[in-house]
Design a protein around this motif. Sequence first.
Motif: not given
Length: 414
Positions: A344-350
């Motif tokens: 989630a941390n990795s994919r929580g980026r534009i």
Amino acid sequence: MKIFLVGGAVRDRLLNIPIKDRDWVVVGATPDMMIKKGYNQVGNNFPVFIHPTNGEEYALARTEYKTGKGYNGFTTWFAPDITLKEDLKRRDLTINAMACDDNGRLFDPYNGQKDIFNRKLRHVSPAFNEDPLRVLRVARFAATFAHLNFRIAKETKKLMCHMVREGELSNLTTERVWRETSKALLSINPQIYFYVLRECGALKILVPEISRLFGIPSPMQWHPEIDTGQHTLMSLTMSVVLSDSIDVRFATFCHDVVKTLTPINQWPKHQSHSLLGVSLVKSLCDKWSVPNSTRKLAIIVTELHDQIHIIEKQPIEYLVEFFNRIDAWRKPHRVEQIAIIIEANSRGRIGLENSLYTQGDYLRFTFQLAKKVSTKNIIQQGLKGIKIFEELTKRRIEAIKSGLIINEKKHLLS
């Protein structure tokens, strides 16, 4: 004596969504009348009765008068002559201030049905500002019903901002803040809850640890969205896609909190920020009396999440030590939780919302390899004390190495 179904059950019926709880209001009754009919009385501030067969709550119609500060600063008045309209007027939002009788006839004195049609969250009366908890409740309802396109009415949002400026939120107990926040975290769009609180100025009062993240930059190379506060809520949004666990969502919410401690002259880099974040997360959990399982996972993730991003490049010895540190042998579910949070941390980026995250699968796969090592077999060989741990560690390292080699060969042959 008349009985009406009220509040959320009526709202959810009109929205055609599952009804979770049913609340009832009784008009024209006294406590003695309820007891004679077999109801069991509970509650000290005002009489609430439990139905003798269905176990649901039935409250006498009542009104409230503001007599002090905070959530408990009210005097409640109940009497047989209090009308249904008077009872509904004390409620927070129009969509929660409707009732139905036994025949299904709708009573809607404050136009809640119209606001449902227009997808508006609107306060019932000016008395809304007497209870600071309602700022959080509206934010939670905004998160709960965002997928149905509900929006907060302008006048209600204006009133919420006024309440924050007047310092009303300082009268809230931390237990009530956590109760509303935990419900919001379990909603479909928990990030909306925090966006609403930030918009009305409540976030910097209730969760300054997160509020201060907005405006703090991270390297564009790793964070195209740049702003750390935005990244935090984007990660939270992604965690909802991957898990319905409040432990997972809260840990995701907290993972970058320590970046508030990075000196401005070091921006946008944040060196060694993970370990420093533990004290901040502990402080936040203490303040809110966060349950132990939720608290522990948030602390672990805050401390170790940066290492997991490079876990495939770490020595196998470190990997086994990592499993030891998170107590994975006794609590194997933590491996899955952490894998989800870091994804989630990795994919929580534009622009990276749909990217693959192999580190999570690597963590899962290697743990399964290590878990096959039998502690019982080692004990049967006569080893004791620290020797058992040392032999376990050695065999787990060997199991992972062998498993990775076999897996690599399979990929080469496929």
